[in-house]
Design a protein around this motif. Structure first.
Motif, PDB file in Angstrom:
ATOM      1  N   MET A 342       0.848  -1.196   0.000  1.00 29.68           N
ATOM      2  CA  MET A 342       0.000   0.000   0.000  1.00 29.68           C
ATOM      3  C   MET A 342       0.879   1.239   0.000  1.00 29.68           C
ATOM      4  N   ASN A 343       0.239   2.399  -0.031  1.00 29.54           N
ATOM      5  CA  ASN A 343       0.971   3.661   0.003  1.00 29.54           C
ATOM      6  C   ASN A 343       1.368   4.042   1.423  1.00 29.54           C
ATOM      7  N   SER A 344       0.418   3.908   2.362  1.00 34.53           N
ATOM      8  CA  SER A 344       0.675   4.346   3.734  1.00 34.53           C
ATOM      9  C   SER A 344      -0.024   3.419   4.720  1.00 34.53           C
ATOM     10  N   LEU A 345       0.606   3.252   5.876  1.00 31.29           N
ATOM     11  CA  LEU A 345       0.035   2.471   6.982  1.00 31.29           C
ATOM     12  C   LEU A 345       0.020   3.379   8.207  1.00 31.29           C
ATOM     13  N   VAL A 346      -1.173   3.813   8.593  1.00 37.84           N
ATOM     14  CA  VAL A 346      -1.313   4.800   9.667  1.00 37.84           C
ATOM     15  C   VAL A 346      -2.349   4.395  10.703  1.00 37.84           C
ATOM     16  N   ASP A 347      -3.353   3.626  10.324  1.00 36.85           N
ATOM     17  CA  ASP A 347      -4.500   3.369  11.197  1.00 36.85           C
ATOM     18  C   ASP A 347      -4.086   2.662  12.487  1.00 36.85           C
ATOM     19  N   PRO A 348      -4.363   3.247  13.672  1.00 37.83           N
ATOM     20  CA  PRO A 348      -3.927   2.648  14.938  1.00 37.83           C
ATOM     21  C   PRO A 348      -4.525   1.270  15.197  1.00 37.83           C
ATOM     22  N   GLN A 349      -5.791   1.069  14.863  1.00 35.07           N
ATOM     23  CA  GLN A 349      -6.428  -0.223  15.143  1.00 35.07           C
ATOM     24  C   GLN A 349      -5.829  -1.327  14.286  1.00 35.07           C
ATOM     25  N   ILE A 350      -5.593  -1.041  13.013  1.00 38.24           N
ATOM     26  CA  ILE A 350      -4.949  -2.030  12.144  1.00 38.24           C
ATOM     27  C   ILE A 350      -3.545  -2.340  12.645  1.00 38.24           C
ATOM     28  N   ILE A 367       4.860  -3.922   2.192  1.00 39.91           N
ATOM     29  CA  ILE A 367       5.526  -3.065   1.202  1.00 39.91           C
ATOM     30  C   ILE A 367       4.814  -1.722   1.272  1.00 39.91           C
ATOM     31  N   ILE A 368       5.415  -0.774   2.000  1.00 38.11           N
ATOM     32  CA  ILE A 368       4.785   0.521   2.272  1.00 38.11           C
ATOM     33  C   ILE A 368       5.631   1.609   1.625  1.00 38.11           C
ATOM     34  N   ARG A 369       5.120   2.191   0.561  1.00 42.20           N
ATOM     35  CA  ARG A 369       5.921   3.175  -0.168  1.00 42.20           C
ATOM     36  C   ARG A 369       6.139   4.463   0.623  1.00 42.20           C
ATOM     37  N   GLY A 370       5.113   4.925   1.358  1.00 43.55           N
ATOM     38  CA  GLY A 370       5.197   6.237   2.002  1.00 43.55           C
ATOM     39  C   GLY A 370       5.217   6.149   3.510  1.00 43.55           C
ATOM     40  N   VAL A 371       4.260   6.842   4.147  1.00 42.98           N
ATOM     41  CA  VAL A 371       4.230   6.954   5.601  1.00 42.98           C
ATOM     42  C   VAL A 371       3.918   5.598   6.234  1.00 42.98           C
ATOM     43  N   ARG A 386       8.234  -7.517   8.775  1.00 38.41           N
ATOM     44  CA  ARG A 386       9.297  -6.924   7.964  1.00 38.41           C
ATOM     45  C   ARG A 386       8.649  -5.907   7.015  1.00 38.41           C
ATOM     46  N   ILE A 387       9.313  -4.754   6.854  1.00 41.30           N
ATOM     47  CA  ILE A 387       8.734  -3.688   6.034  1.00 41.30           C
ATOM     48  C   ILE A 387       9.792  -3.140   5.083  1.00 41.30           C
ATOM     49  N   ILE A 388       9.408  -3.003   3.821  1.00 40.90           N
ATOM     50  CA  ILE A 388      10.271  -2.335   2.850  1.00 40.90           C
ATOM     51  C   ILE A 388       9.483  -1.239   2.144  1.00 40.90           C
ATOM     52  N   SER A 389      10.225  -0.278   1.630  1.00 44.73           N
ATOM     53  CA  SER A 389       9.663   0.753   0.765  1.00 44.73           C
ATOM     54  C   SER A 389      10.439   0.713  -0.541  1.00 44.73           C
ATOM     55  N   ILE A 390       9.728   0.665  -1.652  1.00 44.66           N
ATOM     56  CA  ILE A 390      10.383   0.624  -2.965  1.00 44.66           C
ATOM     57  C   ILE A 390      10.282   1.993  -3.609  1.00 44.66           C
ATOM     58  N   VAL A 391      11.450   2.580  -3.873  1.00 47.28           N
ATOM     59  CA  VAL A 391      11.529   3.908  -4.472  1.00 47.28           C
ATOM     60  C   VAL A 391      12.301   3.777  -5.777  1.00 47.28           C
ATOM     61  N   GLY A 392      11.633   3.976  -6.890  1.00 49.87           N
ATOM     62  CA  GLY A 392      12.288   3.777  -8.175  1.00 49.87           C
ATOM     63  C   GLY A 392      11.789   4.725  -9.242  1.00 49.87           C
ATOM     64  N   ARG A 393      11.884   4.257 -10.459  1.00 47.61           N
ATOM     65  CA  ARG A 393      11.497   5.062 -11.620  1.00 47.61           C
ATOM     66  C   ARG A 393      10.021   5.442 -11.567  1.00 47.61           C
ATOM     67  N   GLU A 396       5.199   3.828  -6.624  1.00 42.61           N
ATOM     68  CA  GLU A 396       4.435   2.632  -6.283  1.00 42.61           C
ATOM     69  C   GLU A 396       3.095   3.042  -5.675  1.00 42.61           C
ATOM     70  N   HIS A 397       2.014   2.743  -6.370  1.00 42.83           N
ATOM     71  CA  HIS A 397       0.696   3.241  -5.982  1.00 42.83           C
ATOM     72  C   HIS A 397      -0.339   2.125  -5.808  1.00 42.83           C
ATOM     73  N   SER A 398      -0.049   0.926  -6.283  1.00 40.13           N
ATOM     74  CA  SER A 398      -1.035  -0.160  -6.225  1.00 40.13           C
ATOM     75  C   SER A 398      -1.195  -0.675  -4.797  1.00 40.13           C
ATOM     76  N   ARG A 399      -2.398  -1.182  -4.514  1.00 35.74           N
ATOM     77  CA  ARG A 399      -2.675  -1.791  -3.209  1.00 35.74           C
ATOM     78  C   ARG A 399      -3.043  -3.254  -3.423  1.00 35.74           C
ATOM     79  N   ILE A 400      -2.319  -4.144  -2.731  1.00 35.09           N
ATOM     80  CA  ILE A 400      -2.554  -5.580  -2.824  1.00 35.09           C
ATOM     81  C   ILE A 400      -2.543  -6.146  -1.405  1.00 35.09           C
ATOM     82  N   TYR A 401      -3.488  -7.027  -1.106  1.00 32.58           N
ATOM     83  CA  TYR A 401      -3.584  -7.623   0.235  1.00 32.58           C
ATOM     84  C   TYR A 401      -3.713  -9.140   0.098  1.00 32.58           C
ATOM     85  N   TYR A 402      -2.771  -9.852   0.717  1.00 25.30           N
ATOM     86  CA  TYR A 402      -2.723 -11.320   0.633  1.00 25.30           C
ATOM     87  C   TYR A 402      -2.848 -11.919   2.031  1.00 25.30           C
TER      88      TYR A 402
END
Length: 499
Positions: A342-350, A367-371, A386-393, A396-402
């Motif tokens: 996703m773009n950001s993970l902020v929600d306290p309950q989640i 995989i959290i691109r931003g905040v 484990r958390i990564i942020s991918i910053v490239g050309r 990263e805007h897509s949201r996928i949940y598995y």
């Protein structure tokens, strides 16, 4: 400085940067005309909002610092010291320089192989479909279709779908949500053509899309002039979902075709942002999208959906239930795993629930691109996260949940991040992916990103990021480059692979 102040002796200079409040103050339930009310607020914004943040260089003297805080009516908590440049956006000007050797090599978006031999809509509704001349709708009827931008062309997929619908004589209606779109939008032009062709066209235009308000007002008025039914959404909620529904007459039945995406219907950003879109004509999704549009236009108080996760109706509860199910599986002796992009993970309950999952033994990769407000790797709290942020050309805007679900894997895509605003204050749509081949494709995409050792930055327990590097002689794994080349190979364009 000498150019700005000629003839003067420059003794000191101290750059600073002010951020002003750009939120529109609207009493939606009291506005007689929401469009006019927003126009009036936009005029106020141009005069400048109240300062909310002051950035200064770290060596700025105390006397300058105090004067700025006093005159701007800010406190120390609003002050940020910065080492280096204050206005990083100015660096974008370098992209206009004629230095191709310093820029990314040219790339091309590809047309998905299933869409390469489409025929244009015929004026004759009885024309037969040939094997090498199917229309877009015939392709979707065969099976669901996933598109991945910008690796796959937005114009040849989403824009073409809506254009086909606009000119197909069997199409009865088109319904769509528009959050942000480009200045010269081929999608809006197609909707206008559809209305002129006698189809029922309904569009929800989100007038409150920040910094796109003027653009959306322009398109709303233009659509209304040609007879499109334009609505502005629900009071107190922004409509951020990315959905299209086409209603088509086919022989002795009416069939609904849908597109549910992760990104805006904007041809320009579709070249720069990575996004996903699902085309389907499954009856359950069509019925859910119908209920969604009834909800958005005020004709229902929908509280349940067959398959869709819809905010603020059921999305938060469904996501929490999916996480809790992984916890229960581990507690019952099975494996538990969650992968989310996703773009950001902020929600306290989640975040709290993810900590609980980690403590229970659920393996979690994010995989959290931003905040990101979750700290991974904390002892007895988040050791299994484990958390990564991918910053490239591309951004990263897509949201996928598995969710592993004890080998009965479930995977979702859609418009929502795990943020309070997305889950509670916006209309968002997340769809399950039922087609097993598409589900495998999405898992492969996330696997490629998790293995990235070039553009990935690992979030540490102390909140800092460390960029991954290939170990020893191991090959470089640049996820965006890999996905570009996979898209080219999928259509046989191997001669243009990116090095």
């Amino acid at each position: 400085m000498e150019s700005l102040f000629p003839g003067m002796n420059i003794q000191e200079y101290h750059p600073f940067r002010i951020t002003r409040d750009a939120d529109l103050v609207l009493e939606e339930d009291e506005a007689d005309d929401l469009l006019l009310a927003i126009e009036q607020e936009l005029r106020k914004r141009r005069l400048g909002g109240s300062p909310v943040r002051l950035e200064i260089q770290s060596q700025t003297p105390e006397i300058v610092r105090s004067r700025l805080l006093h005159d701007l009516e800010l406190t120390e908590s609003d002050l940020y010291e910065v080492d280096g440049l204050l206005g990083l956006r100015d660096l974008m000007n370098f992209m206009s320089l004629p230095l191709p050797e310093l820029k990314d090599p040219p790339r091309q978006s590809v047309v998905p192989i299933r869409l390469q031999r489409l025929r244009e809509p015929s004026l004759d509704p009885d024309v037969l479909e040939t094997e090498e001349g199917k229309d877009f709708f015939a392709v979707i009827r065969e099976k669901d279709l996933l598109v991945h931008h910008p690796y796959q062309s937005f114009s040849a997929t989403v824009v073409r779908f809506i254009t086909h619908a606009a000119y197909d004589p069997n199409v009865l209606a088109i319904k769509m949500t528009l959050y942000r779109t480009s200045g010269d939008s081929p999608i809006v032009n197609a909707l206008i053509a559809a209305a002129e062709n006698g189809k029922q066209v309904s569009v929800l235009v989100e007038l409150k899309a920040r910094f796109d308000e003027e653009n959306n007002i322009y398109w709303a008025r233009r659509l209304e002039r040609v007879g499109v039914h334009v609505v502005y959404g629900l009071v107190g909620l922004k409509t951020h979902s990315k959905t299209v529904m086409v209603v088509r007459r086919e022989k002795d039945q009416i069939r609904r075709y849908v597109h549910i995406g992760t990104g805006n219907y904007n041809q320009k950003t579709a070249r720069l942002y990575t996004d996903l879109g699902l085309f389907s004509c499954r009856e359950e999704l069509g019925a859910d999208i119908t209920d969604l549009f009834n909800f958005l236009t005020g004709y229902s108080l929908q509280k349940s959906y067959r398959e869709l996760l819809v905010a603020p109706v059921n999305m938060r509860d469904r996501f929490l239930a999916l996480i809790h199910r992984e916890i229960e599986n581990v507690q019952n002796g099975f494996s538990g795993r969650i992968v989310a992009k996703m773009n950001s993970l902020v929600d306290p309950q989640i975040i709290t629930t993810l900590y609980e999952a980690s403590c229970a033994g659920v393996q979690i990769d994010l995989i959290i691109r931003g905040v990101c407000c979750l700290r991974p790797g904390l002892k007895d709290i988040s050791e299994n996260i484990r958390i990564i942020s991918i910053v490239g050309r591309f951004l990263e805007h897509s949201r996928i949940y598995y969710f592993h679900n004890n080998t009965q894997e479930e995977i979702y895509i859609g418009s929502a991040d795990w943020m309070r605003r997305n889950l509670d204050r916006r209309v968002e749509v997340i769809t399950p992916v039922k087609d097993p081949d598409i589900a495998k494709d999405l898992q492969e995409i996330m696997g490629i990103m998790l293995a990235d050792n070039r553009q990935a930055w690992e979030l540490q327990a102390d909140g800092t990021y460390i960029q991954r590097r290939p170990y020893d002689d191991s090959p470089e794994a640049n996820s965006q480059k890999i996905l570009m080349n996979m898209a080219l190979r999928s259509t046989g364009v191997a001669s243009n692979l990116i090095d």
